[in-house]
Write a protein that holds these residues in place. Structure first.
Motif, PDB file in Angstrom:
ATOM      1  N   ALA A   1      -9.091  27.696  28.560  1.00 18.24           N
ATOM      2  CA  ALA A   1     -10.555  27.666  28.526  1.00 18.24           C
ATOM      3  C   ALA A   1     -11.111  28.826  27.714  1.00 18.24           C
ATOM      4  O   ALA A   1     -12.051  28.659  26.938  1.00 18.24           O
ATOM      5  N   THR A   2     -10.556  30.016  27.861  1.00 15.90           N
ATOM      6  CA  THR A   2     -11.052  31.152  27.085  1.00 15.90           C
ATOM      7  C   THR A   2     -10.619  31.058  25.625  1.00 15.90           C
ATOM      8  O   THR A   2     -11.307  31.570  24.749  1.00 15.90           O
ATOM      9  N   GLY A   3      -9.526  30.395  25.345  1.00 18.58           N
ATOM     10  CA  GLY A   3      -9.098  30.194  23.951  1.00 18.58           C
ATOM     11  C   GLY A   3     -10.042  29.285  23.190  1.00 18.58           C
ATOM     12  O   GLY A   3     -10.213  29.413  21.981  1.00 18.58           O
ATOM     13  N   GLY A   4     -10.693  28.359  23.894  1.00 19.04           N
ATOM     14  CA  GLY A   4     -11.654  27.467  23.256  1.00 19.04           C
ATOM     15  C   GLY A   4     -12.952  28.169  22.910  1.00 19.04           C
ATOM     16  O   GLY A   4     -13.744  27.677  22.124  1.00 19.04           O
ATOM     17  N   CYS A   5     -13.196  29.342  23.456  1.00 22.18           N
ATOM     18  CA  CYS A   5     -14.417  30.097  23.189  1.00 22.18           C
ATOM     19  C   CYS A   5     -14.206  31.158  22.118  1.00 22.18           C
ATOM     20  O   CYS A   5     -15.050  32.019  21.928  1.00 22.18           O
ATOM     21  N   ALA A   6     -13.075  31.136  21.466  1.00 25.02           N
ATOM     22  CA  ALA A   6     -12.804  32.137  20.435  1.00 25.02           C
ATOM     23  C   ALA A   6     -13.750  31.939  19.250  1.00 25.02           C
ATOM     24  O   ALA A   6     -14.108  30.821  18.888  1.00 25.02           O
ATOM     25  N   GLN A   7     -14.126  33.045  18.657  1.00 18.73           N
ATOM     26  CA  GLN A   7     -15.041  32.993  17.517  1.00 18.73           C
ATOM     27  C   GLN A   7     -14.267  32.582  16.264  1.00 18.73           C
ATOM     28  O   GLN A   7     -13.217  33.130  15.951  1.00 18.73           O
ATOM     29  N   LEU A   8     -14.817  31.585  15.537  1.00 18.42           N
ATOM     30  CA  LEU A   8     -14.217  31.127  14.296  1.00 18.42           C
ATOM     31  C   LEU A   8     -15.036  31.686  13.138  1.00 18.42           C
ATOM     32  O   LEU A   8     -16.260  31.627  13.148  1.00 18.42           O
ATOM     33  N   ARG A   9     -14.353  32.207  12.140  1.00 20.51           N
ATOM     34  CA  ARG A   9     -15.031  32.752  10.970  1.00 20.51           C
ATOM     35  C   ARG A   9     -14.600  31.961   9.748  1.00 20.51           C
ATOM     36  O   ARG A   9     -13.456  31.558   9.637  1.00 20.51           O
ATOM     37  N   SER A  10     -15.552  31.776   8.827  1.00 24.66           N
ATOM     38  CA  SER A  10     -15.221  31.051   7.604  1.00 24.66           C
ATOM     39  C   SER A  10     -15.954  31.685   6.431  1.00 24.66           C
ATOM     40  O   SER A  10     -16.980  32.329   6.594  1.00 24.66           O
ATOM     41  N   HIS A  11     -15.395  31.498   5.256  1.00 19.71           N
ATOM     42  CA  HIS A  11     -16.008  31.961   4.013  1.00 19.71           C
ATOM     43  C   HIS A  11     -16.156  30.755   3.105  1.00 19.71           C
ATOM     44  O   HIS A  11     -15.232  29.981   2.935  1.00 19.71           O
ATOM     45  N   GLN A  12     -17.335  30.619   2.506  1.00 20.63           N
ATOM     46  CA  GLN A  12     -17.592  29.516   1.586  1.00 20.63           C
ATOM     47  C   GLN A  12     -18.101  30.090   0.280  1.00 20.63           C
ATOM     48  O   GLN A  12     -18.879  31.037   0.266  1.00 20.63           O
ATOM     49  N   GLY A  13     -17.674  29.477  -0.822  1.00 23.65           N
ATOM     50  CA  GLY A  13     -18.212  29.840  -2.120  1.00 23.65           C
ATOM     51  C   GLY A  13     -17.420  30.903  -2.842  1.00 23.65           C
ATOM     52  O   GLY A  13     -16.213  31.056  -2.661  1.00 23.65           O
ATOM     53  N   TYR A  14     -18.127  31.657  -3.644  1.00 21.39           N
ATOM     54  CA  TYR A  14     -17.562  32.643  -4.549  1.00 21.39           C
ATOM     55  C   TYR A  14     -17.007  33.835  -3.770  1.00 21.39           C
ATOM     56  O   TYR A  14     -17.601  34.290  -2.799  1.00 21.39           O
ATOM     57  N   VAL A  15     -15.871  34.347  -4.198  1.00 22.36           N
ATOM     58  CA  VAL A  15     -15.301  35.549  -3.610  1.00 22.36           C
ATOM     59  C   VAL A  15     -15.763  36.725  -4.471  1.00 22.36           C
ATOM     60  O   VAL A  15     -15.371  36.852  -5.630  1.00 22.36           O
ATOM     61  N   VAL A  16     -16.627  37.558  -3.910  1.00 18.81           N
ATOM     62  CA  VAL A  16     -17.279  38.624  -4.670  1.00 18.81           C
ATOM     63  C   VAL A  16     -16.328  39.797  -4.855  1.00 18.81           C
ATOM     64  O   VAL A  16     -15.774  40.316  -3.897  1.00 18.81           O
ATOM     65  N   ASP A  17     -16.152  40.203  -6.117  1.00 24.53           N
ATOM     66  CA  ASP A  17     -15.446  41.428  -6.465  1.00 24.53           C
ATOM     67  C   ASP A  17     -16.486  42.363  -7.073  1.00 24.53           C
ATOM     68  O   ASP A  17     -16.995  42.115  -8.172  1.00 24.53           O
ATOM     69  N   VAL A  18     -16.828  43.425  -6.356  1.00 29.25           N
ATOM     70  CA  VAL A  18     -17.931  44.305  -6.743  1.00 29.25           C
ATOM     71  C   VAL A  18     -17.690  44.917  -8.120  1.00 29.25           C
ATOM     72  O   VAL A  18     -18.620  45.028  -8.927  1.00 29.25           O
ATOM     73  N   ASP A  19     -16.461  45.297  -8.424  1.00 36.74           N
ATOM     74  CA  ASP A  19     -16.170  45.907  -9.730  1.00 36.74           C
ATOM     75  C   ASP A  19     -16.415  44.922 -10.870  1.00 36.74           C
ATOM     76  O   ASP A  19     -16.961  45.292 -11.911  1.00 36.74           O
ATOM     77  N   LEU A  20     -16.018  43.662 -10.693  1.00 38.61           N
ATOM     78  CA  LEU A  20     -16.248  42.661 -11.734  1.00 38.61           C
ATOM     79  C   LEU A  20     -17.735  42.363 -11.903  1.00 38.61           C
ATOM     80  O   LEU A  20     -18.229  42.225 -13.022  1.00 38.61           O
ATOM     81  N   VAL A  21     -18.454  42.273 -10.792  1.00 43.27           N
ATOM     82  CA  VAL A  21     -19.890  41.998 -10.869  1.00 43.27           C
ATOM     83  C   VAL A  21     -20.616  43.149 -11.563  1.00 43.27           C
ATOM     84  O   VAL A  21     -21.493  42.932 -12.400  1.00 43.27           O
ATOM     85  N   ASN A  22     -20.240  44.376 -11.253  1.00 45.01           N
ATOM     86  CA  ASN A  22     -20.879  45.538 -11.872  1.00 45.01           C
ATOM     87  C   ASN A  22     -20.523  45.689 -13.345  1.00 45.01           C
ATOM     88  O   ASN A  22     -21.228  46.381 -14.077  1.00 45.01           O
ATOM     89  N   SER A  23     -19.450  45.053 -13.792  1.00 48.41           N
ATOM     90  CA  SER A  23     -19.062  45.168 -15.196  1.00 48.41           C
ATOM     91  C   SER A  23     -19.921  44.290 -16.114  1.00 48.41           C
ATOM     92  O   SER A  23     -19.940  44.494 -17.323  1.00 48.41           O
ATOM     93  N   VAL A  24     -20.637  43.316 -15.559  1.00 46.46           N
ATOM     94  CA  VAL A  24     -21.512  42.463 -16.367  1.00 46.46           C
ATOM     95  C   VAL A  24     -22.814  43.221 -16.614  1.00 46.46           C
ATOM     96  O   VAL A  24     -23.488  43.635 -15.679  1.00 46.46           O
TER      97      VAL A  24
END
Length: 166
Positions: free
Chosen positions: A20-43
């Motif tokens: 029962a407590t395993g069913g209440c576990a928090q699920l996390r997801s990522h959608q879309g672009y994977v941001v790399d701060v160094d690459l974004v700052n280079s533009v």
């Protein structure tokens, strides 16, 4: 009651609690672009163009619909519990604008302030139009196609710029 059945019952309750407590576990997801701060700052505006941005950041998530001058890179992190709907936890939207020659003119970043929470209103969406029922929607256009004043035909007027023909 024997010691064996008490232990079995206690183990069954512990197993049920763990499931029962395993069913209440928090699920996390990522959608879309994977941001790399160094690459974004280079533009850099005025320096980079479409080809260099494509080589640096990759294909955009969304391109502008009305003019091809904007590229959007969208990344969203969501979380949810069990069977509930996911809720956005963090979002980054990177908008890169180009001029007619394809040179970067501006780079804008935005976050969660762009996320809209939409709650449906009952079973019916309110509109600013008139109230129509099922049969009015089904049979409402009968007699209006080609009727005078309804825009259905040219009603003898000359709208094509040529001669009237019988």
């Amino acid at each position: 009651m024997s010691v064996f059945s008490a232990r079995t019952g206690l183990a069954a309750v512990a197993l049920l609690a763990a499931v029962a407590t395993g069913g209440c576990a928090q699920l996390r997801s990522h959608q879309g672009y994977v941001v790399d701060v160094d690459l974004v700052n280079s533009v850099q505006p005025g320096v980079d163009n479409r080809q260099s941005v494509l080589a640096t950041l990759g294909k955009p998530t969304i391109t502008g619909q009305f003019d091809q001058g904007d590229w959007y890179y969208v990344a969203r992190d969501s979380r949810n519990y069990a069977f509930r709907n996911p809720r956005p936890n963090a979002q980054i939207t990177l908008q890169i604008s180009f001029d007619a020659k394809g040179t970067v003119t501006a780079i804008r970043r935005s976050g969660m302030e762009q996320v809209a929470s939409i709650s449906p209103y009952g079973k019916k969406t309110p509109t600013l139009g008139r109230e129509r029922g099922f049969f009015a929607d089904l049979f409402g256009n009968i007699g209006t196609v080609g009727a005078a004043g309804a825009g259905g035909g040219n009603n003898g007027s000359n709208t094509g710029g040529g001669r009237n023909r019988p």
